[in-house]
Design a protein around this motif. Structure first.
Motif, PDB file in Angstrom:
ATOM      1  N   PRO A  68       1.096  -3.234 -13.190  1.00 34.88           N
ATOM      2  CA  PRO A  68       1.664  -4.282 -12.499  1.00 34.88           C
ATOM      3  C   PRO A  68       2.686  -4.323 -11.072  1.00 34.88           C
ATOM      4  O   PRO A  68       2.706  -4.937 -10.361  1.00 34.88           O
ATOM      5  CB  PRO A  68       2.158  -5.827 -13.481  1.00 34.88           C
ATOM      6  N   LYS A  69       3.671  -3.604 -11.716  1.00 29.88           N
ATOM      7  CA  LYS A  69       4.813  -2.980 -10.681  1.00 29.88           C
ATOM      8  C   LYS A  69       5.154  -2.675  -9.703  1.00 29.88           C
ATOM      9  O   LYS A  69       5.368  -2.159  -8.556  1.00 29.88           O
ATOM     10  CB  LYS A  69       5.831  -2.679 -11.362  1.00 29.88           C
ATOM     11  N   CYS A  70       3.479  -1.774  -9.230  1.00 24.92           N
ATOM     12  CA  CYS A  70       2.787  -0.438  -8.508  1.00 24.92           C
ATOM     13  C   CYS A  70       2.150  -0.851  -7.441  1.00 24.92           C
ATOM     14  O   CYS A  70       2.119   0.169  -7.268  1.00 24.92           O
ATOM     15  CB  CYS A  70       2.751   0.911  -9.384  1.00 24.92           C
ATOM     16  N   GLN A  71       1.636  -2.162  -7.832  1.00 27.40           N
ATOM     17  CA  GLN A  71       1.001  -2.467  -6.737  1.00 27.40           C
ATOM     18  C   GLN A  71       1.440  -3.530  -5.989  1.00 27.40           C
ATOM     19  O   GLN A  71       0.093  -3.490  -5.113  1.00 27.40           O
ATOM     20  CB  GLN A  71      -0.169  -2.803  -7.389  1.00 27.40           C
ATOM     21  N   GLN A  72       2.310  -3.808  -5.369  1.00 23.93           N
ATOM     22  CA  GLN A  72       2.387  -4.727  -4.889  1.00 23.93           C
ATOM     23  C   GLN A  72       2.489  -4.707  -3.190  1.00 23.93           C
ATOM     24  O   GLN A  72       2.407  -5.488  -2.411  1.00 23.93           O
ATOM     25  CB  GLN A  72       4.301  -5.456  -5.789  1.00 23.93           C
ATOM     26  N   GLN A  73       3.450  -3.858  -2.866  1.00 20.83           N
ATOM     27  CA  GLN A  73       3.090  -3.529  -1.014  1.00 20.83           C
ATOM     28  C   GLN A  73       1.510  -2.850  -0.659  1.00 20.83           C
ATOM     29  O   GLN A  73       1.462  -2.718   0.450  1.00 20.83           O
ATOM     30  CB  GLN A  73       4.263  -2.708  -1.113  1.00 20.83           C
ATOM     31  N   ALA A  74       0.727  -3.087  -1.942  1.00 22.86           N
ATOM     32  CA  ALA A  74      -0.240  -1.869  -1.295  1.00 22.86           C
ATOM     33  C   ALA A  74      -1.857  -2.342  -0.643  1.00 22.86           C
ATOM     34  O   ALA A  74      -2.324  -1.932   0.415  1.00 22.86           O
ATOM     35  CB  ALA A  74      -1.163  -0.909  -2.544  1.00 22.86           C
ATOM     36  N   GLY A  75      -2.010  -3.754  -0.975  1.00 22.64           N
ATOM     37  CA  GLY A  75      -2.190  -4.700   0.001  1.00 22.64           C
ATOM     38  C   GLY A  75      -2.209  -4.671   1.339  1.00 22.64           C
ATOM     39  O   GLY A  75      -3.207  -5.123   1.875  1.00 22.64           O
ATOM     40  N   GLN A  76      -0.826  -4.951   1.695  1.00 16.70           N
ATOM     41  CA  GLN A  76      -0.606  -5.232   3.668  1.00 16.70           C
ATOM     42  C   GLN A  76      -0.883  -3.780   3.942  1.00 16.70           C
ATOM     43  O   GLN A  76      -1.359  -3.725   4.997  1.00 16.70           O
ATOM     44  CB  GLN A  76       0.953  -5.389   3.387  1.00 16.70           C
ATOM     45  N   VAL A  77      -0.742  -2.616   3.402  1.00 11.30           N
ATOM     46  CA  VAL A  77      -1.068  -1.055   3.852  1.00 11.30           C
ATOM     47  C   VAL A  77      -2.663  -1.380   4.407  1.00 11.30           C
ATOM     48  O   VAL A  77      -3.096  -0.739   5.435  1.00 11.30           O
ATOM     49  CB  VAL A  77      -0.291  -0.247   3.315  1.00 11.30           C
ATOM     50  N   TRP A  78      -3.380  -1.711   3.413  1.00 11.80           N
ATOM     51  CA  TRP A  78      -4.855  -1.691   3.462  1.00 11.80           C
ATOM     52  C   TRP A  78      -5.504  -2.766   4.171  1.00 11.80           C
ATOM     53  O   TRP A  78      -6.459  -1.818   5.075  1.00 11.80           O
ATOM     54  CB  TRP A  78      -5.363  -1.760   1.855  1.00 11.80           C
ATOM     55  N   LEU A  79      -4.295  -3.557   4.522  1.00 12.38           N
ATOM     56  CA  LEU A  79      -5.313  -4.531   5.847  1.00 12.38           C
ATOM     57  C   LEU A  79      -4.714  -3.873   6.731  1.00 12.38           C
ATOM     58  O   LEU A  79      -5.967  -4.071   7.987  1.00 12.38           O
ATOM     59  CB  LEU A  79      -4.426  -5.841   5.472  1.00 12.38           C
ATOM     60  N   GLU A  80      -4.021  -3.637   7.450  1.00 12.04           N
ATOM     61  CA  GLU A  80      -3.620  -2.929   8.890  1.00 12.04           C
ATOM     62  C   GLU A  80      -4.786  -1.958   8.978  1.00 12.04           C
ATOM     63  O   GLU A  80      -4.947  -1.394   9.496  1.00 12.04           O
ATOM     64  CB  GLU A  80      -2.300  -2.106   8.301  1.00 12.04           C
ATOM     65  N   GLN A  81      -5.474  -0.706   7.677  1.00 11.83           N
ATOM     66  CA  GLN A  81      -5.891   0.441   7.477  1.00 11.83           C
ATOM     67  C   GLN A  81      -7.136  -0.172   7.960  1.00 11.83           C
ATOM     68  O   GLN A  81      -8.147   0.378   8.854  1.00 11.83           O
ATOM     69  CB  GLN A  81      -6.535   0.763   6.354  1.00 11.83           C
ATOM     70  N   GLN A  82      -7.408  -1.464   8.010  1.00  7.94           N
ATOM     71  CA  GLN A  82      -9.290  -2.003   8.185  1.00  7.94           C
ATOM     72  C   GLN A  82      -9.569  -2.446   9.365  1.00  7.94           C
ATOM     73  O   GLN A  82     -10.347  -3.618   9.392  1.00  7.94           O
ATOM     74  CB  GLN A  82      -9.141  -3.118   6.333  1.00  7.94           C
TER      75      GLN A  82
END
Length: 380
Positions: A68-82
């Motif tokens: 749970p503590k290692c996924q907090q920032q991944a969503g924004q990076v993924w959105l930029e990639q899409q």
């Protein structure tokens, strides 16, 4: 406030003593990674505040995708990639659910059944959409596997994000779907069921599924979710959410774990209390096989078809937005970690690194005290 890592550290050794011979290697690895996350076991840095003389220990994270503590920032990076995949059309969320009668087999044969689940559902969706009564052309879809309910029960389902329309066979026309309707879910469920049955027969597993499974209706849901940017933001949490966030854990007391969840139909907040052993069991059943890809692209969105996607964007007058390459993403994340300023928890002033802590071979057996947890840093 207790965290998942605290529960694993306190009750994990007894759980492994009791069940280790029956546990998957991936489950054992995830437990140990989360237990070690942001502790001296993984090393870190010591920060010092020259203003108030405060010392702060900042330990490295485990980077496990189930933590749970290692996924907090991944969503924004993924959105930029899409961004480069977006089309200026309505989008739909199509959800396929694996029937209860197949879930025991899915638990025992995770990789095989999950792969078949993806293939069968994506093929059924593309095949029905290609019917002239619906879209009549080649669609694109992005699927993400999720295995849990809000109270951590096992409930495998795949969400597909689908642009509303498809490319005609001649490659020269965009065939727009209805703004509020993509395909009928009843025939889609039957087509999905048939493809799963054929796949299980080919794999020699058909006899392990109750015959009644092939006589029941299979659940598929299809709903409009707005335009491209909105739809991506809608889907991002499904991709990077883990089965349970730390903020949902209310307390750990007398060998029991209490956590909150919301009812799917009403949205009401509910409280569940289970034994620590049951809590660990529920969480671990959502751990995916090592290396398993939980986000997949099909049709126009498949990596091998990106040239056709560019055709569609040209037809629709859409300008492709630049996305980040994986190398750029990794570099950006690393740079962010290096440049991240740790603020003093006492006075709020910037702190300086005064010592590096080497990883240790030992795993923490007890919860890490709050004073040793980083408040703002997520060191790599």
């Amino acid at each position: 406030m207790s965290e998942l890592a605290d529960i694993f550290r306190q009750f994990g050794p007894a759980y492994r003593d009791k069940y280790s011979q029956h546990m998957l290697p991936s489950h054992l690895a995830v437990m140990r990674a989360i237990e070690a996350c942001r502790t001296e076991a993984l090393g870190g840095q010591v920060y010092h505040c020259a203003t108030c003389d405060e010392t702060w220990y900042c330990y490295h994270s485990c980077k496990n995708r189930h933590c749970p503590k290692c996924q907090q920032q991944a969503g924004q990076v993924w959105l930029e990639q899409q961004q480069s995949l977006l089309l200026p059309v309505p989008y739909f969320l199509v959800t396929f659910t694996l029937p209860a009668s197949l879930r025991d087999l899915a638990r025992r044969k995770q990789e095989l059944v999950y792969n078949l689940f993806f293939r069968a559902s994506a093929a059924a969706l593309q095949e029905l959409a290609a019917d002239p009564r619906f879209v009549g052309g080649q669609i694109g879809c992005m699927g993400v596997l999720q295995t849990w309910t809000r109270d951590l029960r096992y409930h495998p389902h795949i969400h597909y994000l689908v642009p509303g329309g498809g490319l005609a066979a001649d490659g020269q026309r965009w065939l727009a779907s209805d703004r509020k309707f993509l395909v009928r879910v009843e025939p889609l469920g039957r087509l999905f069921r048939g493809k799963m049955r054929a796949g299980l027969r080919k794999a020699g597993l058909l006899d392990q599924v109750p015959p009644a499974a092939w006589r029941q209706d299979w659940v598929v849901d299809c709903r409009s979710v707005g335009r491209g940017q909105t739809a991506l933001k809608y889907l991002a949490p499904y991709i990077f959410r883990v089965a349970l966030s730390n903020k949902r854990i209310v307390k750990v007391e007398d060998g029991k774990v209490t956590f909150t969840y919301r009812e799917g139909d009403t949205g009401r907040r509910r409280i569940s209390t289970v034994t620590a052993e049951e809590f660990i069991r529920r969480f671990l059943q959502h751990v995916l096989p090592k290396g398993f890809v939980k986000v997949r692209y099909y049709g126009l969105l498949a990596p091998g078809n990106r040239h056709r996607l560019r055709q569609v964007q040209a037809l629709l007058g859409a300008q492709a937005q630049p996305g980040l390459s994986s190398a750029t993403s990794e570099q950006s994340a690393e740079q962010i970690a290096q440049d991240h300023t740790v603020l003093c928890p006492r006075c709020g002033q910037p702190m300086q690194v005064v010592q590096s802590i080497r990883p240790t071979a030992q795993r923490p057996a007890l919860p890490v005290p709050a004073s040793a947890r980083p408040a703002q840093s997520s060191s790599p």
